[in-house]
Design an enzyme around this catalytic site. Structure first.
Site, PDB file in Angstrom:
ATOM      1  CG  LEU A 140      -1.928  -1.155   1.317  1.00 19.57           C
ATOM      2  CD1 LEU A 140      -2.684  -1.084   2.632  1.00 19.57           C
ATOM      3  CD2 LEU A 140      -2.899  -1.113   0.137  1.00 19.57           C
ATOM      4  N   GLY A 141       2.006   1.210   0.609  1.00 17.55           N
ATOM      5  CA  GLY A 141       2.839   2.402   0.666  1.00 17.55           C
ATOM      6  C   GLY A 141       3.982   2.221   1.637  1.00 17.55           C
TER       7      GLY A 141
ATOM      8  N   GLY B  33       6.508   5.682   8.081  1.00 22.27           N
ATOM      9  CA  GLY B  33       7.685   6.308   8.665  1.00 22.27           C
ATOM     10  C   GLY B  33       8.742   5.311   9.082  1.00 22.27           C
TER      11      GLY B  33
ATOM     12  N   GLY C 273       8.536   1.744   8.051  1.00 24.98           N
ATOM     13  CA  GLY C 273       8.461   0.481   7.332  1.00 24.98           C
ATOM     14  C   GLY C 273       7.452   0.513   6.209  1.00 24.98           C
TER      15      GLY C 273
ATOM     16  CB  VAL D 108       1.797   0.082   4.839  1.00 22.57           C
ATOM     17  CG1 VAL D 108       0.408  -0.318   5.325  1.00 22.57           C
ATOM     18  CG2 VAL D 108       2.470   0.999   5.851  1.00 22.57           C
TER      19      VAL D 108
ATOM     20  CE  LYS E 279       3.741   1.865  10.134  1.00 20.98           C
ATOM     21  NZ  LYS E 279       3.989   2.988  11.089  1.00 20.98           N
TER      22      LYS E 279
ATOM     23  CG  ASP F 139       5.717  12.613  12.084  1.00 19.34           C
ATOM     24  OD1 ASP F 139       5.935  13.723  11.568  1.00 19.34           O
ATOM     25  OD2 ASP F 139       6.009  11.542  11.533  1.00 19.34           O
TER      26      ASP F 139
END
Length: 663
Positions: free
Chosen positions: A342-343, A346, A348, A350, A364, A460
């Site tokens: 999926l992407g 920060g 790792g 996913v 993740k 964050d």
């Protein structure tokens, strides 16, 4: 630790073995520097040959020639050869020799067999046979027979073929002498050669034959009467000399080619020495790299053992965790071996997964970092203990050796940044829906600050970390930099800045502005709110107008002049909604933490009427040029966004044990 030291010692011992090898290489000499060719009669003698009486450093002492009666001679234990010519270049490097033991008038004495000469096709075999040979291949050589080396009564000469069997060699015969084919018989047709008489062959032998430089060297070295020890020392000296000569020639003429091999190298063994040296260097490099890998792996493994202990100790201390603990095989099964990515988060990658119950999840897979598992502890220690509609739900986690994974609810609409910053505008949210997302994020942050038994500071907050479910309900995610903090404490102790540049509160890198507290999240929310109101990034290097590069500064000047943000197809209520978002954002991004409202006050301002809101003073950073508004290079270095690991989720977790054991 002991294993690491043993491995390091073994590597040093192995490498020291090659140190001697390098010392020998360093001892090479450019022996022929300043040497001029010598001459004897019409023959020129130069490297690798030397003439007796030449300076000691010139040429190779193992191929020393003598000038006698203006004739060049090669002496060895087996006899004396007249050197008719030396060929330094061309297709082969050869030396033409004439056996001085031959009688020019009669052939009762045959040439000596050359043990270094292994070619069959260019040879002449003298053999004795038990029975007479009727084949025309055999040339009668009885007139040259010598009882001292003729084993049988019949004696013949035989020209070589591709193999010994190709010559018609009979098993009843024994080869007594093998010599190179004389120069005069070198290029004749094999049929014509077999018509030669033994007298013709003997006459041609008197003209000489060509042998390689290797063969000439071996002829010189053959001294069968030496003692075993003397022979060993002699050959070791020869090998070392050849080895050093090979480097001298290599550094003078470069990588051996056909031409340089023929022209400059004393023997083929010198090229072999260079090859062996290359192999030795390659083996040494491979061994060194292998040792390095072993040490790194042991260090890596040691670090992970400490990391595993830290995480397991943390999990045993938690009695309020709701997530499920999965095995790594279950993680692989639910993600189909990490098939659908999926992407990148920060800490790792996913992947999309599916539970046995049929529900979808986002997994993740944490990357290895220097934080000793602190990012994992931060995530599990924060969202693992809470449940809120605007905070991502941690379904489960995995800790198995070096494998760490976190399992969240699946958010089909991805992250907020893909919605508000997308150029394709596949999803065009209304201002009402955007405002609902704003309120949801604000409620989520307010819950983190005040809704738990411990205050959770996210550090964050940014569009990338706001996920949207199927109904576009916002969920705050990615707690890798989060910190648990007592609610009644107003100041947070941090050893290093954390967050993402552009959203980080200035007190994180400017120490004289104020203390670090929950107001850092308020600042980040204000920057996010400003981007949602403008539907663009605050810092836009591609803006058409230079004055619009930093959006907060530009919009503040717009409001100061009484002008609103231009919105296409927006109703009056939507314009007021956007204006309210921007004014609240300006309150949130005040430079001093004490000038910013709490998240509870932010919610109150967002829920109230825009007419009741006052414009705050222009933040100091916004009144500066862009170059000044951004932190200095030194500040950016101090404000590294990584969770390099100063973050600690619980004050009771002491990571100094790992550092001490590593040292």
């Amino acid at each position: 630790m002991l294993t690491m030291k043993v491995a390091a010692i073994l590597c040093l011992v192995a490498l020291s073995g090659f140190a001697f090898f390098d010392a020998v290489n360093a001892a090479r000499q450019f022996r022929n520097a300043g040497c001029n060719p010598s001459s004897c009669g019409s023959l020129t003698i130069s490297s690798p040959f030397r003439l007796k009486g030449d300076p000691p450093h010139c040429g190779n002492s193992y191929i020393e020639l003598a000038c006698e009666n203006n004739r060049t001679m090669l002496h060895n234990r087996d006899g004396t050869y007249y050197v008719a010519d030396i060929f330094y270049g061309g297709e082969s490097s050869t030396i033409r020799l004439v056996d001085q033991s031959l009688d020019a008038d009669v052939c009762s004495i045959l040439p000596k067999s050359l043990v270094c000469y292994e070619q069959i096709a260019d040879s002449i075999f003298f053999m004795s046979c038990r029975v007479p040979m009727t084949s025309s291949l055999y040339i009668d050589a009885a007139s040259c027979a010598n009882a001292s080396f003729s084993a049988y009564p019949y004696f013949y000469a035989l020209f070589g073929g591709e193999t010994l069997n190709d010559t018609g060699f009979d098993e009843s015969c024994t080869v007594e002498v093998q010599v190179p084919r004389p120069v005069g018989l070198q290029y004749s047709n094999i049929t014509d050669l077999r018509r030669q008489s033994i007298s013709d062959i003997h006459r041609e032998l008197l003209t000489g034959f060509n042998v390689s430089w290797d063969c000439a060297t071996n002829m010189y070295l053959r001294d069968r009467n030496r003692s075993t020890l003397a022979e060993i020392l002699w050959r070791l000296k020869f090998i070392l000399s050849n080895y050093l000569d090979s480097f001298r020639i290599f550094f003078t003429y470069g990588i051996p080619s056909h031409e340089t091999t023929s022209s400059y190298y004393t023997s083929r063994t010198q090229v072999d020495f260079l090859v062996l040296t290359g192999v030795g260097i390659a083996v040494r490099t491979l061994l060194g790299v292998s040792c390095l890998i072993i040490v790194v792996v042991l260090k890596f493994r040691r670090r992970h053992l400490c990391m595993d202990d830290t995480i397991e100790e943390f999990l045993q201390m938690q009695n309020k965790l709701m997530p499920i603990r999965y095995s790594y095989s279950e993680i692989k099964r639910m993600t189909e071996s990490f098939k659908n990515k999926l992407g990148q988060g920060g800490f790792g990658s996913v992947f999309k997964g599916k539970l046995r119950s049929g529900g979808f999840v986002a997994v993740k897979l944490l990357e290895l970092s220097k934080s000793q598992g602190q990012d994992f502890i931060n995530e599990v220690g924060t969202i693992g203990r809470i449940h809120h509609v605007n905070v991502i739900q941690l379904v489960g986690f995995c800790v198995q050796g070096s494998k760490q994974a976190l399992v969240y609810d699946y958010m089909p609409n991805g992250s907020l940044d893909k919605i508000i910053f997308s150029k394709e505008k596949n999803i065009n949210l209304s201002w009402e829906k955007i405002f609902e997302i704003v309120m949801g994020v604000a409620r989520g942050i307010e819950y983190l600050h005040r809704g738990c038994d411990m205050q959770i500071l996210h550090f964050d907050i940014k569009p990338h970390n706001i996920l949207l479910d199927e109904n576009f309900t916002p969920k705050i995610s990615d707690f890798g930099l989060a910190k648990l903090h007592a609610i009644d404490a107003s100041i947070v102790s941090l050893t290093a800045a954390r967050g993402t540049l552009g959203y980080m509160a200035p007190e994180l890198f400017y120490k004289n502005i104020g203390s670090i507290s929950h107001k850092a999240d308020v600042y980040s929310f204000g920057m996010l709110l400003m981007e949602m109101a403008g539907k663009r990034r605050n810092l836009n290097a591609f803006a058409e107008k230079s004055s619009e590069i930093y959006f907060p500064s530009w919009i503040y000047d717009q409001f100061d002049r009484g002008e609103d943000l231009e919105l296409e197809d927006a109703t009056e209520s939507e314009r007021k909604m956007v204006r309210k978002m921007i004014i609240v954002a300006f309150w949130c991004i005040q430079i001093k933490p004490t000038d910013r409202p709490s998240m509870s006050k932010v919610l109150e301002m967002l829920e109230g009427a825009v007419e009741l809101l006052e414009m705050p003073i222009k933040p100091f950073l916004l009144s500066m040029e862009r170059s000044s508004a951004e932190p200095t290079a030194a500040a950016i270095d101090d404000a590294s966004a990584s969770a390099s690991a100063s973050a600690s989720t619980t004050e009771s977790m002491d990571r100094a044990q790992c550092s001490a054991s590593d040292s």
